[in-house]
Each structure stands twice: as C-alpha cells, then as structure tokens.
Design an enzyme around this catalytic site. Structure first.
Site, mmCIF file in Angstrom:
data_model
loop_
_atom_site.group_PDB
_atom_site.id
_atom_site.type_symbol
_atom_site.label_atom_id
_atom_site.label_comp_id
_atom_site.label_asym_id
_atom_site.label_seq_id
_atom_site.Cartn_x
_atom_site.Cartn_y
_atom_site.Cartn_z
ATOM 1 N N GLU A 158 0.861 -1.180 0.000
ATOM 2 C CA GLU A 158 0.000 0.000 0.000
ATOM 3 C C GLU A 158 0.898 1.231 0.000
ATOM 4 O O GLU A 158 1.949 1.249 0.622
ATOM 5 C CB GLU A 158 -0.933 -0.018 1.213
ATOM 6 N N CYS A 266 -2.438 -6.415 6.709
ATOM 7 C CA CYS A 266 -1.787 -7.656 6.266
ATOM 8 C C CYS A 266 -0.855 -8.273 7.304
ATOM 9 O O CYS A 266 -1.131 -9.358 7.799
ATOM 10 C CB CYS A 266 -1.035 -7.412 4.963
ATOM 11 N N LYS A 329 0.915 3.399 8.120
ATOM 12 C CA LYS A 329 2.219 3.824 7.615
ATOM 13 C C LYS A 329 1.984 5.020 6.701
ATOM 14 O O LYS A 329 0.840 5.261 6.282
ATOM 15 C CB LYS A 329 2.926 2.686 6.868
HETATM 16 P P1 NAD Z 1 -10.344 -5.287 1.454
HETATM 17 O O1 NAD Z 1 -11.081 -5.578 2.705
HETATM 18 O O2 NAD Z 1 -9.887 -3.887 1.172
HETATM 19 O O3 NAD Z 1 -11.194 -5.759 0.199
HETATM 20 C C1 NAD Z 1 -11.909 -6.952 0.136
HETATM 21 C C2 NAD Z 1 -13.152 -6.722 -0.713
HETATM 22 O O4 NAD Z 1 -13.787 -7.967 -0.972
HETATM 23 C C3 NAD Z 1 -14.200 -5.834 -0.052
HETATM 24 O O5 NAD Z 1 -14.513 -4.727 -0.894
HETATM 25 C C4 NAD Z 1 -15.412 -6.757 0.119
HETATM 26 O O6 NAD Z 1 -16.649 -6.096 0.038
HETATM 27 C C5 NAD Z 1 -15.194 -7.724 -1.020
HETATM 28 N N1 NAD Z 1 -15.930 -8.983 -0.924
HETATM 29 C C6 NAD Z 1 -16.218 -9.723 0.178
HETATM 30 N N2 NAD Z 1 -16.920 -10.818 -0.153
HETATM 31 C C7 NAD Z 1 -17.064 -10.798 -1.508
HETATM 32 C C8 NAD Z 1 -17.688 -11.661 -2.464
HETATM 33 N N3 NAD Z 1 -18.291 -12.780 -2.083
HETATM 34 N N4 NAD Z 1 -17.654 -11.308 -3.762
HETATM 35 C C9 NAD Z 1 -17.042 -10.169 -4.173
HETATM 36 N N5 NAD Z 1 -16.448 -9.309 -3.309
HETATM 37 C C10 NAD Z 1 -16.457 -9.621 -2.000
HETATM 38 O O7 NAD Z 1 -9.083 -6.262 1.462
HETATM 39 P P2 NAD Z 1 -7.644 -6.079 0.746
HETATM 40 O O8 NAD Z 1 -6.745 -5.258 1.588
HETATM 41 O O9 NAD Z 1 -7.856 -5.700 -0.675
HETATM 42 O O10 NAD Z 1 -7.103 -7.581 0.824
HETATM 43 C C11 NAD Z 1 -7.678 -8.606 0.062
HETATM 44 C C12 NAD Z 1 -6.773 -9.829 0.145
HETATM 45 O O11 NAD Z 1 -5.510 -9.511 -0.440
HETATM 46 C C13 NAD Z 1 -6.451 -10.277 1.563
HETATM 47 O O12 NAD Z 1 -6.307 -11.665 1.578
HETATM 48 C C14 NAD Z 1 -5.116 -9.609 1.850
HETATM 49 O O13 NAD Z 1 -4.375 -10.306 2.839
HETATM 50 C C15 NAD Z 1 -4.458 -9.736 0.480
HETATM 51 N N6 NAD Z 1 -3.438 -8.729 0.207
HETATM 52 C C16 NAD Z 1 -3.662 -7.416 0.486
HETATM 53 C C17 NAD Z 1 -2.680 -6.471 0.228
HETATM 54 C C18 NAD Z 1 -2.872 -5.027 0.611
HETATM 55 O O14 NAD Z 1 -1.891 -4.279 0.566
HETATM 56 N N7 NAD Z 1 -4.043 -4.580 0.993
HETATM 57 C C19 NAD Z 1 -1.460 -6.874 -0.347
HETATM 58 C C20 NAD Z 1 -1.278 -8.215 -0.676
HETATM 59 C C21 NAD Z 1 -2.272 -9.146 -0.387
#
Ligand code: NAD
Length: 451
Positions: A158, A266, A329
């Site tokens: 991020e 994360c 951060k």
């Molecule tokens: P987030 O909470 O910002 O986004 C998740 C989204 O999924 C939400 O908008 C939610 O409404 C949606 N959602 C939930 N159920 C759903 C469904 N059935 N169908 C469609 N959409 C649905 O989460 P994030 O930060 O984007 O993280 C997502 C995944 O990626 C996690 O596993 C996280 O560990 C991983 N990840 C995140 C980052 C980061 O920097 N944020 C980096 C690498 C990996």
C-alpha cells in the site's frame, strides 16, 4: 485475442489489480458485494487513498475497459480468467484466517461457470486452502473439471500499489496444469517481457510464499524492536546499531527501523494466521518463532506508552497530548490494525486528552477509537500540548520545524515512536526527546530563552 478478466473483491488489492490489468490492455470487470463501493467505482471514484490509482480508475472507466458490478453471474458470462481478491481477516475467535469471504466468493461465482475458465486466487490464505477450493469449485461449476484453480499471491505494498502492480519484482503462480500456466503467462505478458522473474510452483508453495514473505518482514521489524529493548537496558543506541547492521549486504537497511512496530491489514493477521496453520501442520519451530515476533510487536506498542509516562514523569491523565499520525504507515489512509491508533487510544484510555492529526486520515470512526479528537492541521493538534507523540512518519512531520512547534506547544516534550526525527535538531530547539531503543535527550534551553 486477450482473455477477458474479472476481479472478485474490489478492495485495496482488487481495485489496483483490476485497474492495472485495464492499463495493460485487458477488458476487466470488477465484482463486489458492497453496492455502495461498486457505485463509487463505476463513477471512477476510488474509495481510499492510493497514489496514482484515482487517475488509472478514472481513465479506464471512461475508456470502457474497466467496469464494476455486484452481479457474479455477469462476471462469469464475461471473463475467461477470474481473480479472487476478497478479504481474509483474522477470525473473531482466534488467530486463524477467516475464510468465509473466499468461500462465499467461490459459492457465488461457481454456479454460473458454464464454460472452461481459470479462477486465480490472489488473497492471502493458509496453505491448503487452494486444494480445498479446487474441490468446491469443480463440484459447484456446471463446467466441472474444465474450470481450473490457480494461486497467484500478491506482493503489492500500500502506498506503492500501482507501481507494484504494473512492475512487480516477481510473479509467483501455483498451477496444476500447463494450460493454467500458459493463460497466466498471457495475462502477465507485458511484465514478463521486461524480464521479471516468473516462478511456477504447485498450489501449496504459492500459498506459502506470501505468508512466508510477510512473516520474514515482520520478523525483521520485531528483531530490531527486540534489540531496542536491549539497547534501552544497556544504554546503547538502536538506530546506530541498525545502521551498522544494515551495511552488511546480507542484512540490509530495510525493515530495520525500531519503533512502534508493524500494523496494517496484512502483516499482523498474516503472521497470526501462519502461526495457527503452522501449529496445525506440526511446524512447531515456525509457530514458536512467529509467536515471539507477534508478542515483541504487541510489546512495542505498550513500550511506547511507557515512554510517554517517562517523558511526562507520571501518568498521562490530565495532560494534553498531540498524536502525529493515524495511518498504519505513510502514503496510505489505511488504519486497519494501525499501531498509531492503538497507541493513541491507549494514551486516551490512560486519561490524557488526545488530539490526532494525520494528513490523510481525518477520522478513524469514533466507535473504533473512543477518546480521540481529530484535528485538521498540525498546528491545531500541537497547540498547547504537553507532549507530542509521533506515530506515523509522514513527510510533513519529518520536515516540520521544531522551533516553530516549540512555540505552539505548552511544554516541548517529544516521543518519537518511529525514530524518524533528527533528535539533536529537536533538542537544540528546546525539546526533550524520548524514542524506542535510545537514551533520553534533554532539551537545550534556547539562547533567546523562548523555550
Ligand atoms: P479489502 O477488505 O480492502 O477488500 C476486500 C473486498 O472484498 C471488499 O470490498 C469486500 O466487500 C469484497 N468482498 C467480500 N466478499 C465478496 C464476495 N463474495 N464477492 C465479491 N467481493 C467480495 O481487502 P484487501 O486489503 O484488498 O485484501 C484482500 C486480500 O488480499 C487479503 O487476503 C489480503 O491479505 C491480500 N493482500 C492485500 C494487500 C494489501 O496491501 N491490501 C497486499 C497483498 C495481499
């Protein structure tokens, strides 16, 4: 012809991935269950702060290459490759990952998959999840075994998400067939052309790469925070120690900054989920290591409150404290498991009147952070403060003039929870300074007697 793409889950990861693929020339549909979020995205608005992402989403919603829906069947009809990027938070009742959103996404998509396609997990999941989901997917999809599952963990940071998506340092794909590998090579063709490492693994290894990478980074941070504890006891200086360690190319300078510890959506939950999974698998060594990494991190937050007490010469109750930073951060407005908010809330619970200023976060939800008042400017936050507590190292704070701030506060006391400021310069401006892993620095009275 390029394959059509869907991205399920349009949070931090999903929106960036969808917009990045549109930028690479694919037609992309983003799917989310949050109708309000979908409506905003469809208008070209990103609901959070991520440098460069607004422009990318606006450009491609206008060009028609990127659209959003709440309807999983629309995605099934449209796309050849479906990326899964829904949340995998920590369970409410333990350390393990809560996989209900991943399961639900498969359950909502699979019944509409009437033709061969590839579903690609990007969410961070416990090892073994992909194998379980493969069975679920093929059982529910009308197209049965012609629907395949692959895992392609995401490493974006991020604050740098767009650049990391367009130009990642490596791509890891866990696949069960040559067809899946070929399709993923097509999706990432532009990136691979530049010579980016492309690692093809089995499903389990791909799942593990992500949690192992985050656990390593977390371990590095907790290592230096453990050194900070020793430095404080021994009268040594952790920032000099870290600098000296980092010159060894095998160690490196990055992620070696002692302070309030890691946070965000994360690292904390990934360390805990990996620990829980390692324990289930009998990986006692990994589980014990990760448990210690987590406790050092939790302790770093508590130790920052101790520094506040030391600096004030007693309990914070009755004092006015300016907290600089709320995001987990700099470069983001994400406050998920933010060390800054956790410490600020603890200081408020200890009875202080706490005013928070963050250049990107204007409020973190009163319910989540009782006792915190958010302020619109640095000056308003620090005016009449008895102590300034730096918790997120935004450039605005690094560049702040300590002489100016000394004129605004009631008493020039600084706790630099990130070891981000020039303590000698602050002391010269009259500030007494405390920071993790370092000896106290007394403020020097100014020559004109102002501080
Ligand atoms: P987030 O909470 O910002 O986004 C998740 C989204 O999924 C939400 O908008 C939610 O409404 C949606 N959602 C939930 N159920 C759903 C469904 N059935 N169908 C469609 N959409 C649905 O989460 P994030 O930060 O984007 O993280 C997502 C995944 O990626 C996690 O596993 C996280 O560990 C991983 N990840 C995140 C980052 C980061 O920097 N944020 C980096 C690498 C990996």
């Amino acid at each position: 012809m390029k394959p059509n793409i869907s991205v399920l889950g349009t949070g931090y990861l999903g929106v960036t991935h969808a917009a990045g693929l549109a930028e690479m020339g694919f037609d992309v549909i983003g799917v989310d269950v949050d109708a309000a979020k979908v409506a905003r995205l469809a208008r070209g608005e990103v609901p959070f702060h991520e440098p460069g992402l607004d422009d990318l989403v606006r450009t491609h919603t206008e060009s028609g290459r990127l659209r959003f829906t709440t309807d999983h069947s629309e995605a099934a009809a449209f796309a050849d490759v479906h990326f899964l990027s829904v949340g995998t938070p920590q369970s409410a009742d333990g350390e393990a990952a809560d996989l209900r959103y991943v399961d639900a996404a498969i359950d909502m998509l699979a019944p509409h998959l009437n033709r061969p396609c590839l579903v690609v997990g990007k969410s961070t999941v416990p090892v073994g999840t992909a194998a379980r989901l493969t069975d679920r997917l093929t059982a529910l999809a009308p197209a049965g075994h012609t629907v395949e599952l692959a895992w392609n963990p995401e490493f974006l940071r991020e604050g740098h998400a767009v650049a990391d998506t367009i130009a990642p340092d490596r791509i890891v794909v866990g696949v069960g067939s040559d067809v899946a590998e070929k399709l993923l090579r097509e999706v990432y063709a532009d990136i691979l052309e530049r010579g980016t490492p492309f690692l093809v693994t089995d499903l389990a290894t791909a799942e593990l790469v992500k949690v192992a990478a985050n656990s390593f980074l977390a371990t590095k941070i907790s290592f230096i925070n453990a050194m900070a504890e020793v430095c404080e006891a021994a009268g040594a200086d952790v920032t000099t120690l870290a600098r000296a360690l980092g010159h060894d190319a095998r160690i490196g300078h990055r992620f070696l900054h002692a302070g309030v510890g890691f946070g965000g959506g994360c690292l904390p939950k990934d360390v805990r989920a990996f620990r829980a999974r390692a324990r289930e698998l009998g990986g006692e060594g990994a589980a014990a290591l990760l448990g210690e990494v987590d406790s050092i991190n939790v302790r770093a937050r508590a130790r920052t409150l101790d520094l506040v007490r030391d600096s004030l010469g007693g309990e914070p109750a009755g004092h006015r404290i300016a907290v600089l930073g709320a995001a987990f951060k700099p470069g983001t407005d994400d406050v998920r498991d933010s060390p800054a908010l956790a410490v600020a809330t603890a200081v408020a619970r200890a009875g202080a009147e706490v005013t928070v200023y963050d250049p990107m976060v204007r409020s973190a939800g009163a319910a989540a952070c009782p006792g915190l008042t958010f302020s619109g400017s640095l000056e308003a936050a620090v005016t009449d403060a008895d102590l300034v507590l730096l918790l997120t190292e935004w450039e605005e704070f690094r560049m702040a003039d300590p002489r100016l701030l000394a004129a605004w506060v009631r008493t020039p006391r600084l706790v630099d929870g990130r070891n981000a400021l020039d303590h000698q310069a602050w002391a010269a401006a009259g500030w007494s300074v405390r920071a993790p892993g370092r000896a106290p620095v007394a403020g020097q009275p100014s020559r004109d007697g102002a501080a």
